[in-house]
Design an enzyme around this catalytic site. Structure first.
Site, PDB file in Angstrom:
ATOM      1  CG  HIS A  44      -1.937  -1.140   1.160  1.00 57.02           C
ATOM      2  ND1 HIS A  44      -3.216  -0.998   0.667  1.00 57.02           N
ATOM      3  CD2 HIS A  44      -1.816  -2.434   1.518  1.00 57.02           C
ATOM      4  CE1 HIS A  44      -3.846  -2.165   0.744  1.00 57.02           C
ATOM      5  NE2 HIS A  44      -3.013  -3.052   1.242  1.00 57.02           N
ATOM      6  CE1 TYR A 310      -0.070  -5.380   7.621  1.00 56.55           C
ATOM      7  CE2 TYR A 310      -1.286  -4.178   9.290  1.00 56.55           C
ATOM      8  CZ  TYR A 310      -1.260  -4.870   8.104  1.00 56.55           C
ATOM      9  OH  TYR A 310      -2.410  -5.041   7.408  1.00 56.55           O
TER      10      TYR A 310
END
Length: 338
Positions: A44, A310
């Site tokens: 992203h 993450y």
């Protein structure tokens, strides 16, 4: 198969297969590719910041003690983005769009959520995700899906999904399930979705054809949202679906029945948007396991795996930003993830 690869990019994880141990580092290495986009998210990468407030209806107060569900207005910082590791790739071409939020960002009661357009995952464990990624690489994805009937709901969504002309008219899903915990300690499994208030209009066939041509505008969806916000707020209802005794909160491959009870927790009101560089969302890691009291993760193994990946991406970005600041290079973009 671009949409399959994008889903995996959106849900990179750490897996451990007895034949081939795989770590979060391995997956982030694969995701970032040979050309590292310094300072950008590994997934992203193309996105921008939004902010506003969540107007809670109080409809979930009986299910959760979380401050965010108590009647009132609660600020948030968010980010719209598309799947992929290239920050300059045309956003309109991406097969997956995302909305990530940090509600009550300056409070110990903050809640982070990363939502995506697909309502389900293709497979339900990190190990199977790894095998799926290998199948894509080896051009054997058809055989993989034939051997994994649990992918049926995802494949049905993929076949029917039509992208809209705006971030503001997409529906974004938690995909994974969580538990709401009330003051009495009772728990209720839920999923949620940000349901747009604006009328949905899909991309025309001409627009979809044009979007495949080069050159394409990198940020046409971003520009559309900025223009839309100049006319007034962008709003979504935050709709929670309650699990019944027949639903498995640990399996993100299965859609829950449309007949399940639903509650509108409140309205997300987006009032401002900014380029990501230099603004608050860029430094945030939208880890879905950052939860306040009153919300707990389900046993879904993908949730833990997402958090691990993450964290690894965030660590790399933070290091790049630090090194670039020390050398006087101002091209760093931030230190957050997802």
């Amino acid at each position: 198969m671009a949409i399959i690869a994008a889903i995996i990019a959106a849900f990179v994880y750490a897996a451990s297969d007895k034949r081939q141990p795989v770590s979060a580092q391995d997956f982030v290495n694969l995701q970032q590719g040979d050309v590292i986009q310094q300072g950008f998210r590994r997934a992203h990468a193309n996105g921008f910041c939004v902010s506003g407030e969540f107007i809670a209806s109080g409809a979930l107060a009986e299910y959760s003690s979380a401050t965010v569900f108590q009647t009132g207005r609660h600020p948030f910082i968010g980010r719209f983005s598309v799947a992929g590791n290239n920050p300059t790739a045309p956003d309109v071409k991406a097969p997956v769009r995302s909305l990530a939020l940090t509600l009550l960002p300056d409070s110990a009661a903050q809640w982070r959520t990363a939502m995506n357009t697909p309502p389900v995952l293709p497979v339900g464990t990190p190990e199977k995700f790894y095998q799926q990624l290998q199948a894509i690489k080896n051009n054997t994805i058809a055989e993989f899906f034939a051997a994994h009937p649990e992918s049926a709901a995802f494949l049905q969504w993929r076949a029917s999904y039509q992208p809209t002309q705006s971030y503001a008219t997409e529906q974004y899903h938690s995909i994974n399930a969580f538990y709401l915990i009330n003051n009495a300690g009772q728990q209720q499994a839920v999923r949620w979705a940000a349901v747009p208030s604006a009328a949905s209009e899909t991309l025309s066939s001409d627009s979809q054809h044009d979007s495949q041509q080069e050159p394409a505008v990198t940020d046409s969806l971003q520009q559309e949202l900025f223009t839309r916000l100049a006319q007034g707020p962008v709003t979504f209802d935050l709709v929670f679906t309650l699990a019944t005794a027949n639903d498995n909160a640990s399996d993100a491959t299965v859609l829950w029945p449309a007949t399940n009870p639903q509650r509108i927790a409140g309205q997300l009101v987006i009032t401002a948007a900014n380029e990501q560089k230099g603004h608050q969302c860029d430094a945030l890691n939208f880890d879905p396991l950052v939860l306040p009291a009153g919300i707990q993760p389900s046993e879904d193994p993908i949730l833990r795996a997402r958090a691990a990946a993450y964290a690894e991406s965030h660590r790399r970005r933070a290091r790049e930003v630090l090194l670039e600041s020390l050398t006087g290079n101002n091209s760093a973009k931030g230190a957050g993830d997802e």
